[in-house]
Structures are given as C-alpha cells and as structure tokens.
Design a protein around this motif. Sequence first.
Motif, PDB file in Angstrom:
ATOM      1  N   GLY A  75       0.816  -1.205   0.000  1.00  0.00           N
ATOM      2  CA  GLY A  75       0.000   0.000   0.000  1.00  0.00           C
ATOM      3  C   GLY A  75       0.844   1.246   0.000  1.00  0.00           C
ATOM      4  N   ARG A  76       0.357   2.237   0.725  1.00  0.00           N
ATOM      5  CA  ARG A  76       1.043   3.529   0.787  1.00  0.00           C
ATOM      6  C   ARG A  76       1.149   3.979   2.236  1.00  0.00           C
ATOM      7  N   LEU A  77       2.077   4.865   2.487  1.00  0.00           N
ATOM      8  CA  LEU A  77       2.202   5.478   3.804  1.00  0.00           C
ATOM      9  C   LEU A  77       1.340   6.731   3.836  1.00  0.00           C
ATOM     10  N   GLN A  78       0.711   6.963   4.994  1.00  0.00           N
ATOM     11  CA  GLN A  78      -0.129   8.150   5.149  1.00  0.00           C
ATOM     12  C   GLN A  78       0.229   8.838   6.452  1.00  0.00           C
ATOM     13  N   TYR A  79       0.583  10.095   6.358  1.00  0.00           N
ATOM     14  CA  TYR A  79       0.921  10.911   7.525  1.00  0.00           C
ATOM     15  C   TYR A  79      -0.339  11.559   8.061  1.00  0.00           C
ATOM     16  N   ARG A  80      -0.530  11.458   9.374  1.00  0.00           N
ATOM     17  CA  ARG A  80      -1.687  12.096  10.026  1.00  0.00           C
ATOM     18  C   ARG A  80      -1.175  12.947  11.182  1.00  0.00           C
ATOM     19  N   SER A  81      -1.833  14.064  11.417  1.00  0.00           N
ATOM     20  CA  SER A  81      -1.534  14.882  12.591  1.00  0.00           C
ATOM     21  C   SER A  81      -2.846  15.368  13.191  1.00  0.00           C
ATOM     22  N   TRP A  82      -2.843  15.576  14.506  1.00  0.00           N
ATOM     23  CA  TRP A  82      -4.049  16.012  15.205  1.00  0.00           C
ATOM     24  C   TRP A  82      -3.649  16.695  16.506  1.00  0.00           C
ATOM     25  N   LYS A  83      -4.621  17.356  17.094  1.00  0.00           N
ATOM     26  CA  LYS A  83      -4.410  18.011  18.380  1.00  0.00           C
ATOM     27  C   LYS A  83      -5.007  17.105  19.454  1.00  0.00           C
ATOM     28  N   ALA A  84      -4.199  16.719  20.447  1.00  0.00           N
ATOM     29  CA  ALA A  84      -4.655  15.862  21.537  1.00  0.00           C
ATOM     30  C   ALA A  84      -5.542  16.654  22.490  1.00  0.00           C
ATOM     31  N   LYS A  85      -6.233  15.938  23.371  1.00  0.00           N
ATOM     32  CA  LYS A  85      -7.124  16.593  24.335  1.00  0.00           C
ATOM     33  C   LYS A  85      -6.388  17.585  25.227  1.00  0.00           C
ATOM     34  N   ASP A  86      -5.102  17.313  25.499  1.00  0.00           N
ATOM     35  CA  ASP A  86      -4.328  18.219  26.343  1.00  0.00           C
ATOM     36  C   ASP A  86      -3.776  19.419  25.564  1.00  0.00           C
ATOM     37  N   GLY A  87      -4.116  19.512  24.263  1.00  0.00           N
ATOM     38  CA  GLY A  87      -3.694  20.647  23.448  1.00  0.00           C
ATOM     39  C   GLY A  87      -2.392  20.426  22.691  1.00  0.00           C
ATOM     40  N   SER A  88      -1.681  19.341  22.977  1.00  0.00           N
ATOM     41  CA  SER A  88      -0.423  19.086  22.283  1.00  0.00           C
ATOM     42  C   SER A  88      -0.687  18.543  20.882  1.00  0.00           C
ATOM     43  N   ARG A  89       0.268  18.764  19.984  1.00  0.00           N
ATOM     44  CA  ARG A  89       0.164  18.259  18.615  1.00  0.00           C
ATOM     45  C   ARG A  89       0.716  16.841  18.570  1.00  0.00           C
ATOM     46  N   ARG A  90       0.005  15.941  17.909  1.00  0.00           N
ATOM     47  CA  ARG A  90       0.434  14.551  17.749  1.00  0.00           C
ATOM     48  C   ARG A  90       0.486  14.225  16.262  1.00  0.00           C
ATOM     49  N   SER A  91       1.310  13.238  15.898  1.00  0.00           N
ATOM     50  CA  SER A  91       1.366  12.797  14.509  1.00  0.00           C
ATOM     51  C   SER A  91       1.830  11.349  14.454  1.00  0.00           C
ATOM     52  N   LYS A  92       1.521  10.682  13.351  1.00  0.00           N
ATOM     53  CA  LYS A  92       1.985   9.321  13.124  1.00  0.00           C
ATOM     54  C   LYS A  92       1.873   8.996  11.648  1.00  0.00           C
ATOM     55  N   VAL A  93       2.556   7.935  11.263  1.00  0.00           N
ATOM     56  CA  VAL A  93       2.504   7.439   9.895  1.00  0.00           C
ATOM     57  C   VAL A  93       1.848   6.065   9.931  1.00  0.00           C
ATOM     58  N   ASP A  94       0.802   5.884   9.127  1.00  0.00           N
ATOM     59  CA  ASP A  94       0.077   4.619   9.021  1.00  0.00           C
ATOM     60  C   ASP A  94       0.305   4.023   7.640  1.00  0.00           C
ATOM     61  N   VAL A  95       0.010   2.731   7.517  1.00  0.00           N
ATOM     62  CA  VAL A  95       0.019   2.051   6.229  1.00  0.00           C
ATOM     63  C   VAL A  95      -1.437   1.889   5.788  1.00  0.00           C
ATOM     64  N   VAL A  96      -1.754   2.347   4.591  1.00  0.00           N
ATOM     65  CA  VAL A  96      -3.072   2.143   4.002  1.00  0.00           C
ATOM     66  C   VAL A  96      -2.884   1.095   2.909  1.00  0.00           C
TER      67      VAL A  96
END
Length: 145
Positions: A75-96
């Motif tokens: 498949g492909r790699l997909q980068y995601r980022s989001w804001k956690a409940k505590d306000g910090s920025r989070r990110s990860k790379v998943d395989v689709v």
Amino acid sequence: MASLNRVILAGNITRDPEIRFTGQGVPVCGFGLAVNRVRSKDKDAVDFFDVSVWRELGEAVVNHKRKGDPILVEGRLQYRSWKAKDGSRRSKVDVVADNVQFLGTGNSSSEGKARDGGTSAGSASRHGRDRGGNDDDRQTKRPAF
C-alpha cells in the motif's frame, strides 16, 4: 522529479483485526503488524505498524485473519496529525493497504474455516470481484486499470 509512495511489508498481526464504519457506512479494518528487521548477524529488531484496509478487502481480513497470523500488505504510507485533548500536537505514519496476501496458516484456525465455507479467504477484491486463489497463498488484489 516524480514521487513514489509504495510500501510492501510482511509480518505477523499483533492484534485481532477490528472493523469500523465511516459516517457514510464504508467499512475499514484496522490491525497492527510486527515486522522483523535484521540489525546484525546476532541481533534482530521488530518494527510495529498500524494498517488500515478499506471496503471488501478489509472485510476479508477481519473475517479470516487473527492475532499472530502472517500477512503481506502492499500500500502507501499516510501521515496524520491532530491536536490531543491536552492541546499538544500529535502525529503518526500509518500504512493504508490496497493489496493483501494471506501467508501460511499462522496460529489461528481461520484458514480451515475459510476453506470449509467454499470460498477462499482472498476471494474479495477492492471492488468485490471473485479473484480466487490457492489455499496456501491466497491473495486479494486491486484490479489492473
């Protein structure tokens, strides 16, 4: 310069695949994948990946694979980022994944159940066409366009 985002991983499922549905009712299967990596002659390491598989292909995985089963995903790699409940920025790379191949028999009895039902576990493709396959290396692939 052209870009390319393709990944092929073979490993063992780390947790039973789970299915969820989007707001539009589209099924998506999620599971973890452990892949061995040789670091030196005497040492190995393990890399862990989160994998998403959509639609009929995801349903085939959730119906026929379990924790510990060997599987190959393409498949492909997909980068995601989001804001956690505590306000910090989070990110990860998943395989689709858009191609999945069931390898061997693993430690579950799902392979036998798939044969008993008269359908190979890899018979569903992304578009629901019957692709068939042999009992040991069943493959579910996207059709060539």
